[in-house]
Design a protein around this motif. Structure first.
Motif, PDB file in Angstrom:
ATOM      1  N   TYR A  95       0.834  -1.202   0.000  1.00  0.00           N
ATOM      2  CA  TYR A  95       0.000   0.000   0.000  1.00  0.00           C
ATOM      3  C   TYR A  95       0.872   1.257   0.000  1.00  0.00           C
ATOM      4  CZ  TYR A  95      -4.337   2.556   0.977  1.00  0.00           C
ATOM      5  OH  TYR A  95      -5.426   3.381   0.886  1.00  0.00           O
ATOM      6  N   ALA A  96       1.908   1.270   0.852  1.00  0.00           N
ATOM      7  CA  ALA A  96       2.813   2.417   0.905  1.00  0.00           C
ATOM      8  C   ALA A  96       3.575   2.579  -0.406  1.00  0.00           C
ATOM      9  CB  ALA A  96       3.795   2.252   2.069  1.00  0.00           C
ATOM     10  N   ILE A 170       5.206   4.321   8.856  1.00  0.00           N
ATOM     11  CA  ILE A 170       6.657   4.086   8.903  1.00  0.00           C
ATOM     12  C   ILE A 170       7.184   3.682   7.533  1.00  0.00           C
ATOM     13  CG2 ILE A 170       8.469   2.660   9.920  1.00  0.00           C
ATOM     14  CD1 ILE A 170       6.674   2.441  12.417  1.00  0.00           C
ATOM     15  N   LEU A 171       6.490   2.760   6.872  1.00  0.00           N
ATOM     16  CA  LEU A 171       6.948   2.277   5.572  1.00  0.00           C
ATOM     17  C   LEU A 171       6.814   3.351   4.497  1.00  0.00           C
ATOM     18  CD1 LEU A 171       5.427  -1.304   5.737  1.00  0.00           C
ATOM     19  CD2 LEU A 171       7.831  -0.678   5.962  1.00  0.00           C
ATOM     20  N   ALA A 174       9.777   5.481   4.812  1.00  0.00           N
ATOM     21  CA  ALA A 174      10.967   4.790   4.306  1.00  0.00           C
ATOM     22  C   ALA A 174      11.012   4.803   2.780  1.00  0.00           C
ATOM     23  CB  ALA A 174      10.995   3.353   4.826  1.00  0.00           C
ATOM     24  N   LEU A 175       9.872   4.598   2.145  1.00  0.00           N
ATOM     25  CA  LEU A 175       9.819   4.571   0.689  1.00  0.00           C
ATOM     26  C   LEU A 175       9.907   5.964   0.073  1.00  0.00           C
ATOM     27  CD1 LEU A 175       7.096   1.832   0.313  1.00  0.00           C
ATOM     28  CD2 LEU A 175       9.378   1.719  -0.696  1.00  0.00           C
ATOM     29  N   ALA A 176       9.625   7.002   0.861  1.00  0.00           N
ATOM     30  CA  ALA A 176       9.707   8.365   0.337  1.00  0.00           C
ATOM     31  C   ALA A 176      11.147   8.803   0.125  1.00  0.00           C
ATOM     32  CB  ALA A 176       8.997   9.337   1.283  1.00  0.00           C
ATOM     33  N   ALA A 177      12.085   8.199   0.881  1.00  0.00           N
ATOM     34  CA  ALA A 177      13.506   8.538   0.751  1.00  0.00           C
ATOM     35  C   ALA A 177      14.158   7.632  -0.287  1.00  0.00           C
ATOM     36  CB  ALA A 177      14.197   8.377   2.101  1.00  0.00           C
ATOM     37  N   ARG A 206      14.957  -1.644   4.479  1.00  0.00           N
ATOM     38  CA  ARG A 206      14.981  -2.726   5.468  1.00  0.00           C
ATOM     39  C   ARG A 206      14.871  -2.195   6.894  1.00  0.00           C
ATOM     40  NH1 ARG A 206      20.109  -2.159   3.411  1.00  0.00           N
ATOM     41  NH2 ARG A 206      21.842  -1.901   4.891  1.00  0.00           N
ATOM     42  N   TYR A 207      15.428  -1.025   7.158  1.00  0.00           N
ATOM     43  CA  TYR A 207      15.317  -0.478   8.510  1.00  0.00           C
ATOM     44  C   TYR A 207      13.891  -0.022   8.798  1.00  0.00           C
ATOM     45  CZ  TYR A 207      20.402  -0.591   8.416  1.00  0.00           C
ATOM     46  OH  TYR A 207      21.700  -1.008   8.333  1.00  0.00           O
ATOM     47  N   GLY A 208      13.244   0.534   7.806  1.00  0.00           N
ATOM     48  CA  GLY A 208      11.837   0.891   7.969  1.00  0.00           C
ATOM     49  C   GLY A 208      10.980  -0.340   8.208  1.00  0.00           C
ATOM     50  N   ILE A 209      11.279  -1.419   7.488  1.00  0.00           N
ATOM     51  CA  ILE A 209      10.550  -2.675   7.678  1.00  0.00           C
ATOM     52  C   ILE A 209      10.766  -3.203   9.090  1.00  0.00           C
ATOM     53  CG2 ILE A 209      10.389  -5.083   6.947  1.00  0.00           C
ATOM     54  CD1 ILE A 209      11.176  -4.153   4.123  1.00  0.00           C
ATOM     55  N   ALA A 210      12.016  -3.153   9.562  1.00  0.00           N
ATOM     56  CA  ALA A 210      12.308  -3.634  10.916  1.00  0.00           C
ATOM     57  C   ALA A 210      11.586  -2.787  11.957  1.00  0.00           C
ATOM     58  CB  ALA A 210      13.814  -3.611  11.159  1.00  0.00           C
TER      59      ALA A 210
END
Length: 560
Positions: A95-96, A170-171, A174-177, A206-210
């Motif tokens: 979705y993100a 959060i995700l 992370a995907l915006a960067a 991966r850090y956003g996923i964690a």
């Protein structure tokens, strides 16, 4: 004395408390508040877990850990938390990705829809699923299906809906960067889209996923509302605390289970912080912003997915709204507003109580987190470290555990603050410190963005630290603090697990009324309470946006 000597003599300064003394006094006050309303309650749980029927010892731990039931509950909780985390991360990541990396239409609407679980108590997700898939739910009653939503899968689905917004936020960040140079290089080398995703996009997030995984896991394993409403005969640790304390009055055994519940939340938080420290910057001064290219097939596929997910998130509050507007769900669907008359014990008073508590929480929450943030960022005292640590400690403490700690700490005549027990001020303080970490992090982040040159200039002009704070720092910071206040208001309106042990008939709040009505089978009236809570929160958010917009408009006009 020569004229030159007289001219060089500095003018007499007015008497005032020195900056260092002021900083130390304020720091001590902040630390004392944290000890009284955070450390002592948590410590009370740990101490109470060692007090059995025969006195101090390991009696409670022995009785609990030797019981096969507790290990079954641990397994149930872990199974629900792990599966919910996997499903929530997978669904939220796609979705993100659709929001950040495609051209799906009406992204603002799609973002808002999946935020709806944040505007209501967690149990509303379970409530909506029961109206949709329960024994008398819409699908079973009107479409001839035979769904059995109660139990393990019901809790998992409700928790996925409940935790999805946190994972998405959060995700999405992370995907915006992203750095367009990596993608351009991959395309030049002939990499296919899936390979680019697997070798560039996925590793970079991966850090956003964690981080999202740890947040979802902690929220799920400590969630109480969904589990008690839709769990049926399937129990988890959070519901067991409620049964031990409220149902059986066994505070010692409840404290032991609270310690067991605290352990996975603390471990997940420590792992999250350790992983976050290893994160490196993805965007540098040489980076190029990623431009999403047109691709109709991709946009169609992701568009179908996002709108399907949005329909699910819309279905839950809409079915709750529908159930509140009919005479008797699902037997008499004639339109009726009778459930909004609140002809139950205390009537509509819990709603007014919630609004008053939420306003008080917003005011005192902003004051306490702002002072704590200023102490940790602006004052140079030996107490900065302990205050910073305690300020973010609540992120590792489940709501039910902290609420139980308040009962054990303040329902004791040995505590001078026992006079607060059973009162609204104690509930307000519980809400403030339960949500303290989030407000504190927001405030400190904004403080770090204010240049130190303001403080230096004020000091050079003879201004004290206190004067600089009120004349410079706070005027710059006020929009952020206003947002923190809205956050505290919203959380106080919808939080359930933290306050469940402190409620009395005189201090009843709306979220607890929803639980009690559902437990009694008065689902239509429970739905009406839920709708009112959601409308109040949405109205507060809309009002806040209007205030900020008007303030911003005036600010712009002054600049012009």
């Amino acid at each position: 004395m020569t004229e030159q000597a007289v001219a060089s003599t500095p003018p007499a300064r007015r008497f005032r408390i020195g900056d260092s003394s002021f900083a130390l006094v304020v720091s001590i006050a902040v630390l004392v508040m944290m000890i009284l309303f955070l450390v002592i309650p948590v410590g009370s749980i740990l101490l109470r877990s060692f007090v059995g029927a025969t006195g101090w010892g390991l009696e409670n731990y022995t009785e609990t850990l030797q019981s096969g039931r507790v290990w079954e509950l641990v397994g149930n909780s872990l199974a629900v938390a792990v599966l919910t985390t996997i499903l929530s991360l997978a669904l939220a990541y796609i979705y993100a990705y659709a929001i950040q990396r495609t051209h799906v239409l009406f992204k603002g609407f799609l973002r808002l829809v999946v935020m709806t679980p944040l505007f209501a108590p967690s149990l509303v997700q379970a409530q909506g699923l029961i109206f949709l898939f329960g024994r008398n739910g819409a699908f079973n009653r009107f479409l001839g299906f035979d769904f059995d939503i109660y139990g393990f899968w019901g809790i998992v689905l409700a928790d996925v809906l409940y935790t999805f917004p946190y994972a998405f936020l959060i995700l999405s960040a992370a995907l915006a960067a992203s750095d367009a140079r990596l993608y351009e290089g991959a395309v030049v080398m002939g990499a296919k889209p899936f390979r680019i995703f697997r070798t560039i996009t996925l590793p970079s997030t991966r850090y956003g996923i964690a981080a999202a995984g740890f947040v979802v896991f902690s929220l799920t394993i400590t969630d109480f509302g969904n589990a008690i409403v839709i769990g049926g005969d399937f129990n988890v640790l959070a519901t067991e605390i409620y049964n031990k304390v409220i149902g059986q009055g066994k505070f010692g055994l409840g404290a032991v289970i609270g310690v067991l519940l605290l352990a996975p939340a603390v471990i997940s938080k420590l792992l999250e912080r350790r992983i976050a420290k290893r994160q490196h910057a993805l965007i540098t001064d040489q980076s190029k912003p990623l431009t999403v290219r047109d691709n109709r097939r991709r946009d169609l596929i992701f568009g179908l997915y996002t709108y399907a997910v949005a329909c699910v998130f819309l279905a839950v509050p809409l079915i709750v709204l529908l159930a509140s507007l009919v005479k008797l769900w699902p037997y008499n669907l004639a339109f009726s507003l009778k459930h909004y008359s609140f002809d139950v014990q205390n009537g509509a008073q819990p709603l007014w109580n919630s609004i008053g508590v939420a306003f008080a929480t917003a005011i005192f929450g902003v004051i306490l987190v702002t002072v704590a943030a200023i102490v940790s960022q602006k004052f140079r005292t030996p107490l900065r470290g302990p205050i910073s640590f305690l300020a973010i400690l609540p992120t590792s403490i489940p709501g039910m555990v902290l609420g139980l700690g308040y009962v054990l700490a303040f329902n004791s005549t040995a505590n001078p603050l026992n006079v607060l027990y059973g009162t609204f001020p104690l509930i307000v303080l519980l809400y403030v410190y339960y949500n303290h970490a989030q407000g504190f992090l927001i405030a400190t982040t904004s403080l770090k963005q204010i240049s130190a040159t303001f403080d230096e200039a004020s000091t050079m002009l003879g201004g004290s630290q206190l004067r600089t704070l009120f004349r410079v720092t706070l005027p710059i910071l006020w929009p952020t603090l206003f947002g923190v206040g809205v956050f505290f208001f919203m959380r106080a309106m919808v939080s359930l697990s933290a306050v469940i042990f402190l409620i009395t008939p005189q201090t009843q709040v709306a979220a607890v009324s929803v639980l009690q009505l559902s437990d009694r089978g008065a689902n239509n009236q429970a739905a009406a309470f839920s709708v009112c809570i959601m409308l109040i929160v949405l109205a507060a958010l809309l009002l806040a946006r209007c205030v900020l917009w008007l303030a911003g408009a005036r600010h712009v006009s002054l600049i012009r």
